[in-house]
Design an enzyme around this catalytic site. Structure first.
Site, PDB file in Angstrom:
ATOM      1  N   HIS A   2      -9.489  -9.997   5.250  1.00 22.62           N
ATOM      2  CA  HIS A   2      -9.250  -8.584   5.605  1.00 22.62           C
ATOM      3  C   HIS A   2      -9.869  -8.237   6.957  1.00 22.62           C
ATOM      4  CE1 HIS A   2      -9.114  -4.220   3.827  1.00 22.62           C
ATOM      5  NE2 HIS A   2      -8.966  -4.200   5.155  1.00 22.62           N
TER       6      HIS A   2
ATOM      7  N   HIS B 206      -9.035  -6.284  10.996  1.00 23.35           N
ATOM      8  CA  HIS B 206      -8.167  -5.445  11.828  1.00 23.35           C
ATOM      9  C   HIS B 206      -8.417  -5.846  13.286  1.00 23.35           C
ATOM     10  CE1 HIS B 206      -7.339  -2.579   8.488  1.00 23.35           C
ATOM     11  NE2 HIS B 206      -8.552  -2.938   8.110  1.00 23.35           N
TER      12      HIS B 206
ATOM     13  N   ARG C 217      -6.481  -5.069  15.767  1.00 24.52           N
ATOM     14  CA  ARG C 217      -6.110  -3.927  16.618  1.00 24.52           C
ATOM     15  C   ARG C 217      -5.012  -4.183  17.635  1.00 24.52           C
ATOM     16  NH1 ARG C 217      -8.096  -0.690  13.077  1.00 24.52           N
ATOM     17  NH2 ARG C 217     -10.308  -0.223  13.136  1.00 24.52           N
TER      18      ARG C 217
ATOM     19  N   ASN D  29      -1.987  -2.264  10.074  1.00 23.65           N
ATOM     20  CA  ASN D  29      -2.062  -0.862  10.517  1.00 23.65           C
ATOM     21  C   ASN D  29      -2.364  -0.755  12.011  1.00 23.65           C
ATOM     22  OD1 ASN D  29      -4.724  -1.797  10.172  1.00 23.65           O
ATOM     23  ND2 ASN D  29      -5.504   0.231   9.716  1.00 23.65           N
TER      24      ASN D  29
ATOM     25  N   LYS E 219       0.978  -5.313   2.491  1.00 24.46           N
ATOM     26  CA  LYS E 219      -0.115  -4.335   2.364  1.00 24.46           C
ATOM     27  C   LYS E 219       0.451  -2.955   2.095  1.00 24.46           C
ATOM     28  CE  LYS E 219      -4.337  -2.707   2.563  1.00 24.46           C
ATOM     29  NZ  LYS E 219      -5.309  -2.699   3.641  1.00 24.46           N
TER      30      LYS E 219
ATOM     31  N   HIS F 261      -4.600  -0.664  -0.551  1.00 21.99           N
ATOM     32  CA  HIS F 261      -5.685   0.243  -0.205  1.00 21.99           C
ATOM     33  C   HIS F 261      -5.583   1.368  -1.233  1.00 21.99           C
ATOM     34  CE1 HIS F 261      -8.326   2.503   2.715  1.00 21.99           C
ATOM     35  NE2 HIS F 261      -7.948   3.451   1.870  1.00 21.99           N
TER      36      HIS F 261
ATOM     37  N   HIS G   6     -11.174  -3.887  -0.842  1.00 25.59           N
ATOM     38  CA  HIS G   6     -12.444  -3.136  -0.797  1.00 25.59           C
ATOM     39  C   HIS G   6     -12.739  -2.260  -2.021  1.00 25.59           C
ATOM     40  CE1 HIS G   6      -9.513  -0.378   0.864  1.00 25.59           C
ATOM     41  NE2 HIS G   6      -9.581  -0.846   2.087  1.00 25.59           N
TER      42      HIS G   6
ATOM     43  N   ASP H 220     -13.283  -6.437   6.012  1.00 25.78           N
ATOM     44  CA  ASP H 220     -12.627  -5.200   6.449  1.00 25.78           C
ATOM     45  C   ASP H 220     -13.129  -4.861   7.859  1.00 25.78           C
ATOM     46  OD1 ASP H 220     -11.107  -2.939   6.631  1.00 25.78           O
ATOM     47  OD2 ASP H 220     -12.231  -1.784   5.143  1.00 25.78           O
TER      48      ASP H 220
ATOM     49  N   GLY I 212     -14.276   3.161   9.714  1.00 26.50           N
ATOM     50  CA  GLY I 212     -14.232   1.697   9.809  1.00 26.50           C
ATOM     51  C   GLY I 212     -15.500   1.142  10.429  1.00 26.50           C
TER      52      GLY I 212
HETATM   53  C1  NCD Z   1      -9.715   0.623   8.553  1.00 30.52           C
HETATM   54  C2  NCD Z   1      -9.298   0.682  10.034  1.00 30.52           C
HETATM   55  O1  NCD Z   1      -9.985   1.322  10.823  1.00 30.52           O
HETATM   56  O2  NCD Z   1      -8.288   0.065  10.376  1.00 30.52           O
HETATM   57  N1  NCD Z   1     -10.722   1.594   8.313  1.00 30.52           N
HETATM   58  C3  NCD Z   1     -11.592   1.616   7.297  1.00 30.52           C
HETATM   59  O3  NCD Z   1     -12.320   2.607   7.176  1.00 30.52           O
HETATM   60  N2  NCD Z   1     -11.725   0.637   6.437  1.00 30.52           N
HETATM   61  C4  NCD Z   1      -8.527   0.800   7.671  1.00 30.52           C
HETATM   62  C5  NCD Z   1      -8.774   0.490   6.229  1.00 30.52           C
HETATM   63  O4  NCD Z   1      -8.894  -0.673   5.843  1.00 30.52           O
HETATM   64  O5  NCD Z   1      -8.869   1.441   5.461  1.00 30.52           O
HETATM   65 ZN    ZN Z   2      -9.055  -2.501   6.174  1.00 27.37          ZN
END
Ligand code: NCD
Ligand code: ZN
Length: 438
Positions: free
Chosen positions: A58, A60, A62, A92, A142, A174, A230, A302, A321
């Site tokens: 998991h 991100h 970006r 995302n 997802k 999620h 999570h 995450d 995040g």
């Molecule tokens: C994540 C993000 O910023 O992409 N943020 C978070 O608070 N975990 C998105 C997510 O996994 O919910």
């Molecule tokens: Zn996430």
């Protein structure tokens, strides 16, 4: 073909550390022996632990749209510096990964820039079922059942039932209840005076519990694999554990929900804002005990980086995040050092289980025939986590200042040295392959 040898280390084999020697040819482990190998580039690993590289299910990274927060170069550097050799990237982004064209663009960027191996989630949107039916080589679909960073939200039960019936892939959720979140938010009089802990009031445990309950109800009669991202509370966890008796369902927990609680928000404000929120100490303790007892399936960082200046804004503007790639394995190694967690369990959580749940081919174990994705650890070295040890673009981490035991010395990706004591090498990770899924 190039040969790399790791001699004299303590190798994790069948759940135990044993003094062995390991031979790598090209991208694969081809031998493990009691006598040292003599042929090839030899690394002496005396006094070190040799573990399967961690797989982070998991992250991100970006890209596209948020490269000012992280990109595949910086994200993968943070990964290998943290002993992570494979990451599964979330959809995302901006635009989100909801079409095969966008997925292929992401693939190209990762192929060129990533030091670690990678796989992708494909985002469900309310109108991409056709795409989902034709897509291939993804870790999972997802589903953002509650809203979070980005604009993916799918919580229509008819649509989800259709998706559940049609999918060939695991479904990762999620799980937060959108309507309840909105209701809780509307009750807050003055958000800016409410203090950072308000996040946990708006996204309270019932927001998470009711979402998990609904997802289980939707999926329970179908032959589908469900992965809950999570999980942060005892009540969600217990629902999942009960559902395991009749369903193919798994739970991921993050390092921040295992090692931090809502009290941190009083100190660092919205830097600690994350979805789902940091919880009360009773929930943290419950998850920690479940970790020790082997009841948690996977640890996902995450890793969700946001810039310091973004996090310093007022409640509604500060994005949710936390970054976490550099600290997941060190935090768990620290638990091993203190005698709380077995090394076998650590390896299951960060590798073996992830590979099995997502059907990752030749990953998650040290054995001949497996990919040579390896982390070499100095088990007795302790250090304080400072920003100099961070490679994520955002340059901060919620565990800064903490004393950690078990330093990541070297990380090998597909038989090539990717990281060694603060230095990075010019290697390229590859996209993971999946064993046949029914
Ligand atoms: C994540 C993000 O910023 O992409 N943020 C978070 O608070 N975990 C998105 C997510 O996994 O919910
Ligand atoms: Zn996430």
């Amino acid at each position: 073909m190039s040969k790399l040898v790791l001699n004299n280390g303590m190798i994790l084999l069948d759940g135990e550390l044993r003094k062995r020697n390991l031979l790598i040819e090209d991208k694969s482990i081809i031998g493990i022996s009691e006598t040292p190998y003599q042929d090839g580039d030899i690394i002496d690993c005396k006094g070190q632990w040799i573990l399967p590289g961690a797989i982070d299910p998991h992250v991100h990274f970006r890209t596209p749209g948020g490269e000012h927060k992280e990109d595949w170069k910086t994200g993968s550097k943070a990964a290998v510096a943290g002993g992570i050799t494979t990451v599964l990237d979330m959809p995302n982004t901006n635009p989100p990964t909801t079409t095969s064209e966008r997925l292929n663009e992401k693939r190209k960027i990762a192929e060129t820039n990533s030091l670690c191996n990678f796989g992708f989630y494909f985002g469900a949107s309310i109108n991409n079922l056709d795409e989902i039916e034709t897509i291939d080589n993804i870790a999972a679909i997802k589903i953002y059942f509650g809203s979070t960073t980005g604009n993916l939200l799918v919580n229509d039960s008819h649509y989800l039932t259709d998706l559940i019936k049609k999918t060939r892939f695991p479904l990762a959720f999620h799980a937060e209840n959108e309507a309840l979140m909105k209701k809780n938010l509307s009750k807050v009089k003055d958000l800016n005076k409410a203090g950072a802990r308000i996040h946990g009031v708006i996204r309270d445990e019932e927001v998470a519990r009711s979402a998990v309950e609904e997802i289980i109800a939707l999926a329970s009669d179908h032959n589908v694999k469900i992965y809950l991202c999570h999980v942060s509370t005892q009540r969600e966890f217990e629902l999942i554990e009960k559902a395991k008796q009749s369903m193919d369902i798994y739970c991921e927990v993050t390092p921040h929900h295992l090692f931090l609680n809502e009290e941190l928000l009083d100190r660092i404000g919205h830097f600690g804002k994350v979805n789902p929120p940091l919880r009360k100490e009773v929930d943290r303790k419950f998850l920690y005990n479940a970790l020790i007892d082997g009841r948690i399936d996977t640890i996902g960082t995450d890793h969700a980086p946001h810039l310091k200046e973004e996090k310093m804004q007022e409640y509604l503007k500060a994005p949710s995040g936390l970054p976490g790639l550099e600290t997941m394995l060190p935090l768990l190694l620290t638990e091993v050092h203190h005698g709380n967690l077995s090394i076998e369990r650590l390896a299951q959580l960060t590798g073996g289980n992830v590979a099995r749940i997502f059907s990752l081919k030749n990953k998650g174990s040290l054995a001949p025939g497996y990919d040579a994705d390896i982390v070499v650890v100095n088990p007795d070295t302790s250090y304080s986590l400072t920003s100099e040890r961070l490679y994520t673009k955002v340059g901060w981490n919620p565990f800064e200042g903490q004393i950690l035991y078990g330093e990541i010395d070297q990380t090998i990706v597909l038989g090539q040295l990717a990281y060694k004591r603060g230095r990075f090498f010019n290697v390229h990770g590859e996209e993971v392959e999946y064993d046949t899924r029914t």
